[in-house]
Design an enzyme around this catalytic site. Structure first.
Site, short mmCIF file in Angstrom:
data_model
loop_
_atom_site.label_atom_id
_atom_site.label_comp_id
_atom_site.label_asym_id
_atom_site.label_seq_id
_atom_site.Cartn_x
_atom_site.Cartn_y
_atom_site.Cartn_z
N SER A 195 58.01 -28.99 93.62
CA SER A 195 58.34 -27.84 94.44
C SER A 195 59.25 -26.94 93.61
CB SER A 195 59.03 -28.30 95.73
OG SER A 195 59.19 -27.23 96.64
N GLY A 238 55.44 -25.89 90.80
CA GLY A 238 56.86 -25.59 90.95
C GLY A 238 57.06 -24.19 91.51
N VAL A 284 52.22 -24.02 96.20
CA VAL A 284 53.08 -23.37 95.21
C VAL A 284 54.48 -23.32 95.79
CG1 VAL A 284 53.50 -21.30 93.83
CG2 VAL A 284 51.14 -21.96 94.38
N CYS A 285 55.48 -23.65 94.97
CA CYS A 285 56.88 -23.52 95.38
C CYS A 285 57.14 -24.38 96.62
CB CYS A 285 57.20 -22.04 95.60
SG CYS A 285 58.93 -21.59 95.65
N THR A 286 57.81 -23.84 97.62
CA THR A 286 58.16 -24.62 98.81
C THR A 286 56.98 -24.82 99.75
OG1 THR A 286 58.99 -22.61 99.87
CG2 THR A 286 60.60 -24.03 98.76
#
Length: 225
Positions: free
Chosen positions: A125, A155, A105-107
């Site tokens: 990302s 994202g 998730v995310c970075t």
């Protein structure tokens, strides 16, 4: 008598500076998979400082963590330390080798990239960091959830809930995923249409990038080289 479902081990990597919703959002949905066992793994057993001003406790150390059926790496500003931490990266490599699903998730996707797990893959990302995916041999795909084989990347932050429901449907069927979505009343109707850079006010986007993400992006670029 109904047989108990086979345990399905879900491992989240925890680290200081984690964005707690990257972890807690997916965990809330994934924990409702029949047989789900959540493991929160960190280098030590001390409190993990989140980006929200409170701490969470891991359930296991990296060295003692069971093998994941589903491995998930959340994001957060602490990712910059993770991508320099060989012990954490080796943990991801070892877990990913036998996991049915490798996710982020995310970075968190940048940590997967630093561990060598994104080469030749489509991924995403947080919008502010998608330019870094190419440095790990990945191709950015513009979507909240991107699947490439057994790799699922989400994202930024809230898209982790979308990812979790997508995976629930993959593992246990759409009906259960819909039931979980309803039980969580996950029915986003935000008061502002400013949740993505394509729609946000340009002034808001520029201010956020200047105050937060430009420096953070440069810091990680310097680390990656």
């Amino acid at each position: 008598m109904t047989d108990s479902p086979k345990p399905f081990h879900i491992v989240f990597l925890l680290f200081d500076g984690i964005t707690q919703l990257d972890f807690t959002g997916p965990a809330q949905a994934l924990s409702r998979i029949p047989g789900a066992v959540i493991h929160t793994a960190a280098k030590g057993m001390g409190p993990i400082q989140t980006d929200s001003g409170f701490a969470i406790l891991p359930s296991t150390q990296l060295s003692d963590c069971p093998q994941a059926d589903l491995l998930c790496v959340p994001g957060g500003f602490g990712t910059r330390e993770v991508i320099q931490d060989e012990a954490a990266l080796q943990f991801l490599r070892d877990q990913a080798a036998a996991a049915r699903y490798v996710t982020s998730v995310c970075t968190g996707s940048l940590a997967l990239g630093a561990a060598g797990l994104l080469g030749g893959k489509r991924a995403t990302s947080h919008w502010a960091y998608t330019s870094l995916l190419a440095k790990f041999g990945a191709t950015h795909e513009k979507a909240r959830v991107v699947r490439d084989g057994n790799l699922f990347t989400a994202g930024g932050v809230t898209s982790g809930i979308d990812f979790a429901l997508t995976v629930v449907a993959e593992i246990a069927g759409q009906r259960l995923a819909e039931t979980i979505q309803l039980s969580l009343e996950y029915d986003p109707q935000p008061p502002f249409d400013s949740g993505h850079p394509d729609r946000a006010d340009p002034d808001v986007l520029a201010l956020l990038q200047e105050r937060v993400y430009d420096k953070a992006l440069r810091d990680i670029e310097d680390i990656i080289g």
